[in-house]
Write an enzyme that holds these catalytic residues in place. Structure first.
Site, PDB file in Angstrom:
ATOM      1  N   ARG A  83      -0.564   8.885   9.214  1.00  0.00           N
ATOM      2  CA  ARG A  83      -0.446   7.446   9.445  1.00  0.00           C
ATOM      3  C   ARG A  83      -0.073   6.706   8.166  1.00  0.00           C
ATOM      4  O   ARG A  83      -0.673   6.906   7.117  1.00  0.00           O
ATOM      5  CB  ARG A  83      -1.771   6.889   9.977  1.00  0.00           C
ATOM      6  CG  ARG A  83      -1.762   5.377  10.124  1.00  0.00           C
ATOM      7  CD  ARG A  83      -3.037   4.883  10.768  1.00  0.00           C
ATOM      8  NE  ARG A  83      -4.205   5.042   9.930  1.00  0.00           N
ATOM      9  CZ  ARG A  83      -4.632   4.142   9.045  1.00  0.00           C
ATOM     10  NH1 ARG A  83      -3.943   3.031   8.846  1.00  0.00           N
ATOM     11  NH2 ARG A  83      -5.730   4.349   8.358  1.00  0.00           N
ATOM     12  N   HIS A 136      -8.908   9.559   3.752  1.00  0.00           N
ATOM     13  CA  HIS A 136      -8.554   8.489   2.817  1.00  0.00           C
ATOM     14  C   HIS A 136      -8.772   9.022   1.412  1.00  0.00           C
ATOM     15  O   HIS A 136      -9.837   9.557   1.104  1.00  0.00           O
ATOM     16  CB  HIS A 136      -9.414   7.245   3.058  1.00  0.00           C
ATOM     17  CG  HIS A 136      -8.827   6.013   2.448  1.00  0.00           C
ATOM     18  ND1 HIS A 136      -8.797   5.825   1.079  1.00  0.00           N
ATOM     19  CD2 HIS A 136      -8.226   4.927   2.997  1.00  0.00           C
ATOM     20  CE1 HIS A 136      -8.207   4.667   0.816  1.00  0.00           C
ATOM     21  NE2 HIS A 136      -7.850   4.104   1.969  1.00  0.00           N
ATOM     22  N   ARG A 153      -0.764   8.905   2.021  1.00  0.00           N
ATOM     23  CA  ARG A 153      -2.154   9.351   1.898  1.00  0.00           C
ATOM     24  C   ARG A 153      -2.331  10.862   1.926  1.00  0.00           C
ATOM     25  O   ARG A 153      -3.209  11.400   1.253  1.00  0.00           O
ATOM     26  CB  ARG A 153      -3.002   8.708   3.003  1.00  0.00           C
ATOM     27  CG  ARG A 153      -3.208   7.230   2.775  1.00  0.00           C
ATOM     28  CD  ARG A 153      -3.999   6.595   3.892  1.00  0.00           C
ATOM     29  NE  ARG A 153      -4.235   5.185   3.601  1.00  0.00           N
ATOM     30  CZ  ARG A 153      -4.818   4.341   4.427  1.00  0.00           C
ATOM     31  NH1 ARG A 153      -5.239   4.758   5.608  1.00  0.00           N
ATOM     32  NH2 ARG A 153      -4.996   3.075   4.093  1.00  0.00           N
ATOM     33  N   GLU A 212       0.840  -1.199   0.000  1.00  0.00           N
ATOM     34  CA  GLU A 212       0.000   0.000   0.000  1.00  0.00           C
ATOM     35  C   GLU A 212       0.871   1.243   0.000  1.00  0.00           C
ATOM     36  O   GLU A 212       2.102   1.173   0.099  1.00  0.00           O
ATOM     37  CB  GLU A 212      -0.948  -0.018   1.212  1.00  0.00           C
ATOM     38  CG  GLU A 212      -1.945  -1.167   1.163  1.00  0.00           C
ATOM     39  CD  GLU A 212      -2.891  -1.211   2.346  1.00  0.00           C
ATOM     40  OE1 GLU A 212      -3.814  -2.024   2.314  1.00  0.00           O
ATOM     41  OE2 GLU A 212      -2.702  -0.436   3.306  1.00  0.00           O
ATOM     42  N   HIS A 232     -11.105   9.784   7.521  1.00  0.00           N
ATOM     43  CA  HIS A 232     -10.847   8.357   7.698  1.00  0.00           C
ATOM     44  C   HIS A 232     -10.243   7.998   9.052  1.00  0.00           C
ATOM     45  O   HIS A 232     -10.697   7.060   9.702  1.00  0.00           O
ATOM     46  CB  HIS A 232      -9.909   7.895   6.580  1.00  0.00           C
ATOM     47  CG  HIS A 232      -9.610   6.428   6.575  1.00  0.00           C
ATOM     48  ND1 HIS A 232     -10.585   5.466   6.432  1.00  0.00           N
ATOM     49  CD2 HIS A 232      -8.428   5.758   6.693  1.00  0.00           C
ATOM     50  CE1 HIS A 232     -10.034   4.267   6.445  1.00  0.00           C
ATOM     51  NE2 HIS A 232      -8.726   4.408   6.628  1.00  0.00           N
TER      52      HIS A 232
END
Length: 525
Positions: free
Chosen positions: A390, A246, A294, A118, A355
């Site tokens: 994060r 997100h 992100r 990811e 998110h």
């Protein structure tokens, strides 16, 4: 009720903590009491909706150091590096426990785990169960915990406030370093009465704050209850400005309060973000393209939407084989197909949605808050792991590592702690049942609108100032209503959300730089 070990929340953090306690005392004749309170159904939590997976170093070609550096880089190096190493190095052992408790992660025919990649990760290290990893973990933990008779699980109990010296008539301020938690007042939703629950040790595992925003991947229960309770009890809270949006929530009007998440693992499998000119635009913003961290991807999508005047961009997975899409992403494939989108042939409309909260209740490495006998883990806590942003799939990892640390801490605390017997019952004198629920629902909608418009992905001094003034008015109206109204879940959630929005706005105003998830046009990077 008098409970030795009280747990607020039934996601991965609260359940794994309670399960460890249950196993520890399983062979004792006189077992201590373990009680889990959850405000909704036992399986309704942010964990339930986690799609991508859990990040950990489980293969020889990867390394702890790589995972540490990826985490620090994603967090703009505002992370606590000691905490990062603690979580990364203890993660594999905690994941093995999840497997032993019944979690089924996807494997190849050879028996090796299928590892996804990811955004922000330098290697494939995401263990997953198709695209419903959180749901699978939640299932395994709930099934396991039901086998222990000394674990009570009370659903539809809403924790209203932490009980401290304040309820004994003492002056409790944030400067005190001897604040004690004696338990909670909790609303039994079936009887509509507030009960006094005394506890030797209380764990807050109450999840995130996504419902403070108009569009979020979080369920309706994510209203920041534990953080708000801790702040009202004068506990320390930190880094509330770092709200992760997100980048790829499904853009569709039928999704209501919760936006359907399109997991980052789909981009890890090769899906590409495109604008309305069908251009792969992410290389214009970051050399890592669609797999950048992100915060970068969300801002890039926001910029492309503003340029085009559109409300979404596209995610192109059409070049990924249909077999892989059906095998790894079955729930996404099915959900989109219900809406007339065949992701093997059609682009997916996506837009950022609130998110994950990187801040929260300040805890040390033993999961202890600034309030004695009060622990916290999971998204409601601030550990220092995430920094300003994060890294994908580090949240479930943090939850299990800190749940274990909280378990070890609680074992030390309970034997030396007594119940506080002088706590007064909840006083509801002078209150009446709310006749106009529209006052509460409209205030909640107004709050979400203000936060989305002024305290979203891109901020400014003027926007934050306006947000503070408008939320202050909602706060005054709600406190007046709270004083004269019998408590209800909608009212309690609204009150907590107002506390959360105050903390976010104030933290954003105090951050005089653009870094990670906090981006202000008045403080360019």
């Amino acid at each position: 009720m008098r409970i030795d070990y009280l747990v607020i929340g039934s996601g991965i953090a609260g359940l794994s903590y309670a399960l460890k306690l249950a196993e520890h005392f399983s062979k004792e004749k006189h077992k201590p009491s373990i009680c889990i309170l959850t405000k909704s159904d036992p399986d309704e939590s942010n964990t339930q909706y986690a799609q991508g997976g859990i990040a950990a170093v489980t293969k020889h070609s990867d390394s702890y150091e790589n995972h540490v550096q990826d985490t620090l880089d994603a967090g703009s190096f505002l992370n606590d590096e000691e905490v990062v190493r603690l979580v990364v190095e203890n993660g594999p052992e905690r994941i093995q426990e999840l497997i032993e408790w019944g979690t089924q992660f996807d494997r190849h025919e050879s028996g090796e785990y299928k590892l996804a990649r990811e955004g922000g990760h330098s290697d494939h290290r995401i263990l997953h169960h198709k695209d419903v990893t959180g749901k699978e973990i939640q299932r395994a933990l709930l099934e396991r915990i039901k086998s222990y008779e000394n674990v009570q699980l009370h659903d539809h109990y809403f924790a209203v406030d932490l009980i401290t010296q304040h309820h004994l008539g003492e002056d409790v301020t944030r400067r005190r370093n001897d604040i004690q938690c004696y338990g909670v007042y909790a609303l039994n939703e079936q009887t509509e009465e507030v009960e006094t629950i005394l506890a030797k040790v209380t764990l807050l595992a109450t999840g995130g704050i996504g419902q403070a925003y108009r569009t979020t991947t979080n369920p309706s229960i994510a209203t920041g209850d534990g953080i708000a309770m801790t702040y009202r009890a004068k506990g320390l809270v930190k880094d509330m400005e770092f709200i992760q949006f997100h980048p790829t929530a499904l853009y569709h009007s039928s999704d209501g309060d919760r936006a359907f998440l399109i997991t980052e693992a789909l981009r890890g499998a090769g899906a590409i973000l495109r604008n309305f000119d069908k251009k792969d635009f992410m290389p214009d913003y970051d050399s890592r393209g669609s797999l950048a961290p992100r915060d970068i991807v969300a801002r890039a999508i926001d910029a492309e939407m503003k340029k085009s005047g559109r409300e979404h961009v596209w995610l192109d997975a059409t070049h990924i084989s249909k077999d892989e899409l059906l095998g790894h992403f079955p729930s996404i494939f099915a959900h989109c197909l219900q809406l007339g989108i065949d992701i093997s042939k059609d682009y997916i409309p996506v837009a950022p949605a609130a998110h994950y909260l990187c801040g929260g209740i300040v805890v040390d490495q033993k999961a202890q808050t600034s309030i004695h006998n009060l622990l916290s883990c999971g998204e409601s806590s601030y550990t220092g792991l995430h920094g300003a942003n994060r890294l994908a799939s580090n949240s479930l990892l943090e939850a299990v590592v800190y749940a274990h640390n909280a378990y070890e801490t609680a074992l030390e605390l309970v034997p030396q702690t007594n119940f506080q017997e002088e706590i007064p019952e909840w006083n509801k004198e002078g209150t009446t049942v709310a006749e106009e629920m529209v006052l509460i629902s409209q205030s909640r909608a107004d709050l979400k609108s203000v936060m989305s418009n002024y305290v979203g992905i891109v901020r400014s001094n003027e926007r934050l100032k306006r947000a503070f003034k408008r939320t202050a008015l909602i706060h005054a109206e709600t406190e007046e209503l709270y004083k004269k109204t019998t408590v209800s879940v909608p009212l309690l959630e609204l009150r907590n959300m107002i506390t959360i929005t105050y903390l976010i706005i104030r933290a954003a105003q105090e951050r005089k730089e653009s870094i990670g998830l906090h981006y202000s046009i008045d403080h360019e990077m």
